[in-house]
Design a protein around this motif. Structure first.
Motif, mmCIF file in Angstrom:
data_model
loop_
_atom_site.group_PDB
_atom_site.id
_atom_site.type_symbol
_atom_site.label_atom_id
_atom_site.label_comp_id
_atom_site.label_asym_id
_atom_site.label_seq_id
_atom_site.Cartn_x
_atom_site.Cartn_y
_atom_site.Cartn_z
ATOM 1 N N ILE A 45 22.642 5.397 -64.391
ATOM 2 C CA ILE A 45 23.278 5.536 -63.078
ATOM 3 C C ILE A 45 23.712 4.176 -62.523
ATOM 4 O O ILE A 45 24.485 4.099 -61.576
ATOM 5 C CB ILE A 45 22.316 6.269 -62.104
ATOM 6 C CG1 ILE A 45 23.077 6.854 -60.936
ATOM 7 C CG2 ILE A 45 21.203 5.369 -61.642
ATOM 8 C CD1 ILE A 45 22.227 7.725 -60.037
ATOM 9 N N TRP A 98 30.342 3.244 -58.110
ATOM 10 C CA TRP A 98 30.897 4.588 -58.140
ATOM 11 C C TRP A 98 31.773 4.817 -56.917
ATOM 12 O O TRP A 98 31.394 4.465 -55.805
ATOM 13 C CB TRP A 98 29.772 5.622 -58.133
ATOM 14 C CG TRP A 98 28.830 5.474 -59.284
ATOM 15 C CD1 TRP A 98 27.719 4.681 -59.349
ATOM 16 C CD2 TRP A 98 28.909 6.133 -60.543
ATOM 17 N NE1 TRP A 98 27.101 4.806 -60.559
ATOM 18 C CE2 TRP A 98 27.818 5.705 -61.318
ATOM 19 C CE3 TRP A 98 29.792 7.057 -61.090
ATOM 20 C CZ2 TRP A 98 27.590 6.160 -62.604
ATOM 21 C CZ3 TRP A 98 29.566 7.520 -62.369
ATOM 22 C CH2 TRP A 98 28.484 7.070 -63.116
ATOM 23 N N TYR A 111 21.048 15.211 -58.822
ATOM 24 C CA TYR A 111 22.289 14.627 -59.308
ATOM 25 C C TYR A 111 22.495 14.994 -60.769
ATOM 26 O O TYR A 111 21.562 15.301 -61.500
ATOM 27 C CB TYR A 111 22.320 13.108 -59.105
ATOM 28 C CG TYR A 111 21.571 12.307 -60.143
ATOM 29 C CD1 TYR A 111 22.225 11.826 -61.274
ATOM 30 C CD2 TYR A 111 20.229 12.026 -59.993
ATOM 31 C CE1 TYR A 111 21.545 11.087 -62.225
ATOM 32 C CE2 TYR A 111 19.542 11.289 -60.938
ATOM 33 C CZ TYR A 111 20.204 10.818 -62.052
ATOM 34 O OH TYR A 111 19.532 10.095 -62.996
ATOM 35 N N LEU A 156 24.805 13.546 -64.189
ATOM 36 C CA LEU A 156 25.591 12.452 -64.736
ATOM 37 C C LEU A 156 26.215 12.931 -66.029
ATOM 38 O O LEU A 156 25.506 13.287 -66.970
ATOM 39 C CB LEU A 156 24.697 11.238 -64.979
ATOM 40 C CG LEU A 156 25.393 9.970 -65.431
ATOM 41 C CD1 LEU A 156 26.380 9.481 -64.380
ATOM 42 C CD2 LEU A 156 24.370 8.891 -65.709
ATOM 43 N N LEU A 189 29.551 11.093 -61.727
ATOM 44 C CA LEU A 189 28.259 11.269 -61.077
ATOM 45 C C LEU A 189 28.425 12.275 -59.940
ATOM 46 O O LEU A 189 29.299 12.099 -59.083
ATOM 47 C CB LEU A 189 27.771 9.934 -60.504
ATOM 48 C CG LEU A 189 26.563 9.952 -59.582
ATOM 49 C CD1 LEU A 189 25.305 10.369 -60.334
ATOM 50 C CD2 LEU A 189 26.366 8.590 -58.926
ATOM 51 N N ARG A 227 31.214 14.087 -55.674
ATOM 52 C CA ARG A 227 31.436 13.683 -57.060
ATOM 53 C C ARG A 227 32.098 12.311 -57.051
ATOM 54 O O ARG A 227 33.057 12.076 -56.322
ATOM 55 C CB ARG A 227 32.320 14.708 -57.761
ATOM 56 C CG ARG A 227 32.463 14.457 -59.244
ATOM 57 C CD ARG A 227 33.099 15.640 -59.928
ATOM 58 N NE ARG A 227 32.091 16.678 -60.118
ATOM 59 C CZ ARG A 227 32.383 17.953 -60.379
ATOM 60 N NH1 ARG A 227 33.635 18.350 -60.462
ATOM 61 N NH2 ARG A 227 31.411 18.826 -60.564
ATOM 62 N N ARG A 277 32.993 6.425 -62.098
ATOM 63 C CA ARG A 277 32.532 5.044 -62.313
ATOM 64 C C ARG A 277 33.735 4.104 -62.196
ATOM 65 O O ARG A 277 34.774 4.332 -62.809
ATOM 66 C CB ARG A 277 31.876 4.899 -63.671
ATOM 67 C CG ARG A 277 31.212 3.548 -63.888
ATOM 68 C CD ARG A 277 30.623 3.406 -65.282
ATOM 69 N NE ARG A 277 29.571 4.351 -65.575
ATOM 70 C CZ ARG A 277 28.277 4.154 -65.303
ATOM 71 N NH1 ARG A 277 27.890 3.053 -64.712
ATOM 72 N NH2 ARG A 277 27.389 5.055 -65.625
#
Length: 140
Positions: free
Chosen positions: A33, A37, A114, A116, A121, A134, A137
């Motif tokens: 993570i 983002w 969450y 991934l 994400l 949502r 990246r």
């Protein structure tokens, strides 16, 4: 001398076992993570299961560090994304449940689910009806 050789063999085997053992700790989840983002879609449901993700030109940015810190230019704990705030907190990842993981941001005081998937994400907030954000990246 024989006892010394046996002791070295036991220590060597333990070291090999520890180095080969798969690490399922939260560090693996945290590493995935980590990064920057940008908000791309929001999800809301009126309560009848018909909700869907809708594209947005959001300015909300989340940044997770490998040291367990998260920051945002919007709310960390809700879907408020005005880009005018600056919030920081520490976070941890708890054990996964199915295809969702648990994200605990200290500032929020509750768990967030969450998912991934690749460079996407999705964070689900505790709403009476379903809701979530949502992100894609944009950096490491």
């Amino acid at each position: 001398m024989r006892n010394l050789i046996i002791m070295f063999c036991i220590v060597g085997l333990q070291l090999m076992y520890c180095s080969c053992k798969k690490n399922n700790s939260s560090e693996d989840a945290v590493g995935s993570i980590v990064g920057k983002w940008k908000l791309s879609e929001v999800y809301s449901d009126p309560g009848d299961g018909s909700g869907k993700f809708t594209k947005v030109n959001g300015g909300k940015i989340l940044e997770f560090t490998s040291e367990g810190e998260v920051s945002s230019n919007s709310s960390l704990c809700s879907m408020i994304s005005n880009g005018l705030l600056h919030e920081e907190s520490s976070y941890i990842i708890s054990e996964s449940s199915g295809n969702r993981n648990k994200l605990i941001i200290d500032k929020c005081g509750y768990e967030l689910n969450y998912e991934l998937k690749g460079n996407q994400l999705t964070i689900y907030y505790p709403c009476i009806e379903g809701c979530g954000e949502r992100f894609v990246r944009v950096g490491n």
